[in-house]
Write a protein that holds these residues in place. Structure first.
Motif, PDB file in Angstrom:
ATOM      1  N   GLY A  25      -1.963  -3.943   1.192  1.00  0.00           N
ATOM      2  CA  GLY A  25      -2.780  -3.131   0.302  1.00  0.00           C
ATOM      3  C   GLY A  25      -3.722  -2.199   1.024  1.00  0.00           C
ATOM      4  N   ASP A  26      -3.952  -2.402   2.330  1.00  0.00           N
ATOM      5  CA  ASP A  26      -4.840  -1.512   3.078  1.00  0.00           C
ATOM      6  C   ASP A  26      -4.225  -0.123   3.192  1.00  0.00           C
ATOM      7  N   TYR A  27      -5.073   0.878   3.129  1.00  0.00           N
ATOM      8  CA  TYR A  27      -4.603   2.245   3.294  1.00  0.00           C
ATOM      9  C   TYR A  27      -5.702   3.076   3.930  1.00  0.00           C
ATOM     10  N   GLY A  28      -5.302   4.211   4.502  1.00  0.00           N
ATOM     11  CA  GLY A  28      -6.250   5.107   5.152  1.00  0.00           C
ATOM     12  C   GLY A  28      -5.696   6.516   5.218  1.00  0.00           C
ATOM     13  N   ASP A  29      -6.570   7.466   5.480  1.00  0.00           N
ATOM     14  CA  ASP A  29      -6.181   8.871   5.541  1.00  0.00           C
ATOM     15  C   ASP A  29      -6.210   9.365   6.983  1.00  0.00           C
ATOM     16  N   VAL A  30      -5.285  10.314   7.289  1.00  0.00           N
ATOM     17  CA  VAL A  30      -5.247  10.967   8.598  1.00  0.00           C
ATOM     18  C   VAL A  30      -5.431  12.465   8.373  1.00  0.00           C
ATOM     19  N   ASP A  31      -6.475  13.014   8.981  1.00  0.00           N
ATOM     20  CA  ASP A  31      -6.780  14.445   8.864  1.00  0.00           C
ATOM     21  C   ASP A  31      -6.996  14.988  10.269  1.00  0.00           C
ATOM     22  N   ALA A  32      -6.025  15.787  10.761  1.00  0.00           N
ATOM     23  CA  ALA A  32      -6.096  16.307  12.133  1.00  0.00           C
ATOM     24  C   ALA A  32      -7.068  17.469  12.280  1.00  0.00           C
ATOM     25  N   SER A  42      -5.816  10.891  13.657  1.00  0.00           N
ATOM     26  CA  SER A  42      -4.393  10.750  13.949  1.00  0.00           C
ATOM     27  C   SER A  42      -3.929   9.371  13.542  1.00  0.00           C
ATOM     28  N   LEU A  43      -2.601   9.201  13.470  1.00  0.00           N
ATOM     29  CA  LEU A  43      -2.051   7.888  13.158  1.00  0.00           C
ATOM     30  C   LEU A  43      -2.415   6.890  14.243  1.00  0.00           C
ATOM     31  N   ALA A  44      -2.400   7.388  15.509  1.00  0.00           N
ATOM     32  CA  ALA A  44      -2.765   6.488  16.609  1.00  0.00           C
ATOM     33  C   ALA A  44      -4.196   5.998  16.453  1.00  0.00           C
ATOM     34  N   ALA A  45      -5.093   6.899  15.990  1.00  0.00           N
ATOM     35  CA  ALA A  45      -6.484   6.497  15.797  1.00  0.00           C
ATOM     36  C   ALA A  45      -6.603   5.483  14.668  1.00  0.00           C
ATOM     37  N   LEU A  46      -5.797   5.646  13.605  1.00  0.00           N
ATOM     38  CA  LEU A  46      -5.784   4.680  12.503  1.00  0.00           C
ATOM     39  C   LEU A  46      -5.307   3.328  12.991  1.00  0.00           C
ATOM     40  N   GLN A  47      -4.223   3.332  13.773  1.00  0.00           N
ATOM     41  CA  GLN A  47      -3.683   2.071  14.285  1.00  0.00           C
ATOM     42  C   GLN A  47      -4.679   1.366  15.189  1.00  0.00           C
ATOM     43  N   ALA A  48      -5.411   2.167  15.983  1.00  0.00           N
ATOM     44  CA  ALA A  48      -6.390   1.562  16.877  1.00  0.00           C
ATOM     45  C   ALA A  48      -7.640   1.120  16.128  1.00  0.00           C
ATOM     46  N   GLY A  49      -8.016   1.863  15.082  1.00  0.00           N
ATOM     47  CA  GLY A  49      -9.251   1.565  14.367  1.00  0.00           C
ATOM     48  C   GLY A  49      -9.140   0.401  13.404  1.00  0.00           C
ATOM     49  N   PHE A  65      -1.629   6.939   4.696  1.00  0.00           N
ATOM     50  CA  PHE A  65      -0.759   5.864   5.181  1.00  0.00           C
ATOM     51  C   PHE A  65      -1.167   4.552   4.503  1.00  0.00           C
ATOM     52  N   ILE A  66      -0.159   3.760   4.118  1.00  0.00           N
ATOM     53  CA  ILE A  66      -0.416   2.446   3.518  1.00  0.00           C
ATOM     54  C   ILE A  66       0.228   1.392   4.396  1.00  0.00           C
ATOM     55  N   TRP A  67      -0.444   0.247   4.492  1.00  0.00           N
ATOM     56  CA  TRP A  67       0.041  -0.812   5.383  1.00  0.00           C
ATOM     57  C   TRP A  67       1.170  -1.586   4.709  1.00  0.00           C
ATOM     58  N   ASP A  68       2.323  -1.604   5.393  1.00  0.00           N
ATOM     59  CA  ASP A  68       3.479  -2.366   4.913  1.00  0.00           C
ATOM     60  C   ASP A  68       3.463  -3.700   5.629  1.00  0.00           C
ATOM     61  N   ALA A  69       2.966  -4.725   4.918  1.00  0.00           N
ATOM     62  CA  ALA A  69       2.787  -6.039   5.556  1.00  0.00           C
ATOM     63  C   ALA A  69       4.121  -6.677   5.915  1.00  0.00           C
ATOM     64  N   SER A  70       5.175  -6.378   5.139  1.00  0.00           N
ATOM     65  CA  SER A  70       6.463  -7.012   5.420  1.00  0.00           C
ATOM     66  C   SER A  70       7.126  -6.421   6.663  1.00  0.00           C
ATOM     67  N   ALA A  77     -12.563  -2.829  -0.327  1.00  0.00           N
ATOM     68  CA  ALA A  77     -11.804  -3.893   0.311  1.00  0.00           C
ATOM     69  C   ALA A  77     -10.579  -3.371   1.060  1.00  0.00           C
ATOM     70  N   HIS A  78      -9.879  -2.286   0.556  1.00  0.00           N
ATOM     71  CA  HIS A  78      -8.610  -1.857   1.146  1.00  0.00           C
ATOM     72  C   HIS A  78      -8.627  -0.448   1.755  1.00  0.00           C
ATOM     73  N   TYR A  79      -9.498   0.429   1.338  1.00  0.00           N
ATOM     74  CA  TYR A  79      -9.562   1.764   1.933  1.00  0.00           C
ATOM     75  C   TYR A  79     -10.245   1.655   3.298  1.00  0.00           C
ATOM     76  N   ARG A  80      -9.520   2.104   4.363  1.00  0.00           N
ATOM     77  CA  ARG A  80     -10.036   1.881   5.706  1.00  0.00           C
ATOM     78  C   ARG A  80     -10.623   3.140   6.341  1.00  0.00           C
ATOM     79  N   GLY A  81     -10.721   4.217   5.584  1.00  0.00           N
ATOM     80  CA  GLY A  81     -11.404   5.395   6.099  1.00  0.00           C
ATOM     81  C   GLY A  81     -10.458   6.526   6.500  1.00  0.00           C
ATOM     82  N   THR A  82     -11.039   7.591   7.103  1.00  0.00           N
ATOM     83  CA  THR A  82     -10.295   8.775   7.550  1.00  0.00           C
ATOM     84  C   THR A  82     -10.281   8.834   9.069  1.00  0.00           C
ATOM     85  N   PHE A  83      -9.105   9.132   9.642  1.00  0.00           N
ATOM     86  CA  PHE A  83      -8.926   9.150  11.093  1.00  0.00           C
ATOM     87  C   PHE A  83      -8.256  10.479  11.485  1.00  0.00           C
TER      88      PHE A  83
END
Length: 602
Positions: free
Chosen positions: A111-118, A97-104, A127-132, A89-95
């Motif tokens: 609670g959503d989170y994802g990994d960045v591996d260059a 770059s951060l830009a790729a995570l933001q776009a993807g 990175f974890i999503w800060d909803a506030s 439900a919350h793990y959004r995968g590996t990207f």
């Protein structure tokens, strides 16, 4: 017990079967056995479960699968749902770059989170999503926290260190009681206190001291009651710098201000610090000037404004201007060779601008210019009695020689044959020999020079690579042979190559040791030009080096020759006409005093 069969014999009434009694007994035993089995089967049937009961029991059981087992602990539905809601439900995968995570992940939720591996060599960042704050926040590479304090908010008690906070820190507890040297174990607060104490102590010491300049001289004096002596770096005055009534040439290090001359009083500042009156007694009755279009004053509204006429007004001596528009050194040879200065005459020459523009720094062209220039200024410096012209009977010619009227007032001797010899006996340690160079096609004439039978050099008639701007195809070239012993010597010049189209020429000889009463020659070097005017500073400097060498040579040989630096005087941006070559009014006005000062040194 098992069921026993009856023995009925082999055939009817053959007497081989059982009798009735034993047969009845067998039948009874078999029935008894059947009763026993029926009773046991009924008991078993009564104890068995129904199909409904069996299905009901199976419905609450799980299949047994190899490699898997069941825990004795209960696993509730709530826990199952909690587990199901973690990663899918919350793990959004590996990207990458951060830009790729933001776009993807376009619509992240709390609670959503994802990994960045260059890629190879780069650590994985989570990175974890800060909803506030509506942004992805970097966590530790292992997911346990941030890698550095850039992503960690500052608390209210333990504040971050910063340069601004250090600079604004209040020096509470600062002590100014100790002025001892600062040591490595001191705190910043203690060190500042020591330094301030030292500064305060020094301020009182130097408060009444005079200011010292870069050269250890005193630059400001206040409150002196006793004049500061010269030996102490002072002026001998209690304050200020006094005017000087001329500087004392006998007192080394005398300081002061030389008063300016009176308004309208034309004077020059001498090396002893005094203004000297320009003598009204003219040391020379005239100055013969030579040069090119800049000396003529080309482009001015009137040639009366050229630097030679301005110079004449300064030195109060008339000038005779022999300059020729577009002239190179070869072009001025006829005018120079036609000049024989009297004892009360001097000359001035500025030539080389057109040579540098036309010939550049090709080695033989630059050498041809240097020797031509040397020949012209040597001719002007050497009095007539010191020259031995080609037609002078003191020179002996053998072989094929003939006269050549190359110049109006100077007859040359020329030879078209190999092996022709010119010899001249002289007394002195140095010899000047001037020949002619040409750019006529074919093999250039050459000759070997021997003094007292020893070869001292080779002379060539190889001239410029092309005619001058005006069209001259020949001109003078001076050779100097020095370092001879005192006494009499004989020079012999023998032609090595020559033909009817390429003659070898003798112009004149001179012996500096015997050249008494040198005529003053004021030499001006080549001024700067712009690129539009055909000038290149490096080329101009090369020609000025040749000019400077010529002047130094003649001075070393006892001749009175000065060099005026026009190159450093002219600013191409402000002192030239639009063509970038010829001096404008300001340029001529700037050259005149420079040339005048050089002339007045004679």
């Amino acid at each position: 017990m098992s069921i026993v069969p009856l023995n009925i014999g082999s055939g009817p009434n053959d007497g081989t079967g059982q009798d009735l009694r034993s047969g009845g007994q067998v039948i009874n035993d078999n029935f008894a056995e059947l009763d026993q089995r029926a009773t046991s089967a009924q008991a078993t049937a009564d104890a068995a479960v129904t199909n409904v009961q069996l299905q009901t029991g199976l419905d609450v059981k799980v299949d047994k699968i190899a490699g898997k087992g069941l825990s004795t602990e209960d696993f509730t539905t709530g826990e199952k749902n909690k587990l199901a809601g973690l990663q899918p439900a919350h793990y959004r995968g590996t990207f990458i770059s951060l830009a790729a995570l933001q776009a993807g992940v376009s619509t992240p939720v709390a609670g959503d989170y994802g990994d960045v591996d260059a890629g190879v060599g780069a650590d994985v960042q989570r990175f974890i999503w800060d909803a506030s704050d509506i942004k992805w926040v970097l966590q530790g590479a292992s997911g346990g926290g941030p890698d550095n304090t850039d992503s960690l908010p500052e608390g209210s008690t333990n504040l971050y260190f910063s340069g601004a906070r250090v600079l604004s820190a209040v020096l509470s507890g600062l002590s100014l009681l100790t002025g001892t040297p600062v040591v490595t174990t001191d705190t910043i607060l203690v060190a500042v206190g020591k330094l301030q104490k030292q500064i305060g102590d020094l301020a009182g010491t130097v408060a009444n001291k005079a200011n010292k300049g870069a050269n250890s001289d005193i630059t400001a004096i206040t409150g002196l009651t006793t004049p500061l002596a010269l030996s102490q770096g002072g002026t001998g005055s209690a304050s200020g710098v006094p005017d000087m009534v001329g500087a004392s040439s006998s007192t080394v290090g005398t300081k002061g201000l030389v008063p300016a001359p009176s308004v309208g009083d034309l004077r020059f500042l001498a090396s002893d610090g005094t203004w000297q009156t320009i003598s009204t007694q003219k040391p020379y009755v005239s100055v013969k000037g030579f040069g090119d279009s800049n000396t003529v004053g080309l482009g001015l509204s009137s040639t009366a404004y050229n630097y030679i006429n301005r110079e004449s007004e300064i030195v109060k001596i008339p000038f005779v201007n022999n300059a020729v528009n577009s002239a190179c050194t070869w072009d001025q040879a006829a005018q120079v060779y036609s000049t024989n200065l009297a004892v009360n005459e001097c000359s001035q020459i500025m030539i080389g601008t057109n040579d540098s523009r036309r010939y550049g720094t090709v080695a033989n062209d630059l050498d041809t210019f240097k020797r031509a220039h040397a020949s012209l200024i040597a001719w002007l410096a050497i009095p007539e009695l010191g020259k031995v012209r080609a037609a002078n009977p003191l020179i002996t010619y053998t072989g094929n020689w003939g006269d050549s009227a190359a110049y109006p007032t100077l007859t040359l001797k020329g030879s078209p044959a190999v092996g022709s010899v010119a010899s001249f006996t002289f007394t002195g340690t140095t010899l000047y020999f001037s020949t002619a160079r040409t750019n006529v096609s074919g093999t250039r004439a050459t000759a070997t020079v021997r003094i007292d039978g020893v070869v001292v050099g080779t002379v060539t008639a190889q001239g410029f690579s092309s005619n001058t701007i005006i069209g001259a195809n020949y001109g003078p070239a001076l050779y100097r042979f020095g370092g001879l012993s005192a006494g009499q010597h004989t020079v012999t010049i023998t032609t090595v190559t020559a033909d009817s189209q390429n003659l070898f020429f003798v112009e004149w000889f001179a012996v500096p040791d015997a050249a008494n009463f040198s005529r003053p020659v004021n030499v001006l070097n080549v001024a700067r030009q712009t690129a539009a005017g055909g000038g290149v500073d490096a080329t101009t400097i090369a020609y000025n080096t040749a000019i400077s060498d010529n002047v130094a040579m003649l001075v070393a040989d006892g001749y009175r020759v000065n060099l005026a630096d026009v190159f450093s005087t002219i600013n191409p941006a402000t002192d030239l006409q639009a063509d970038g070559l010829h001096f404008n009014l300001q340029g001529h006005a700037k050259i005149a005093p420079v040339a005048s000062l050089s002339l007045l040194k004679f």
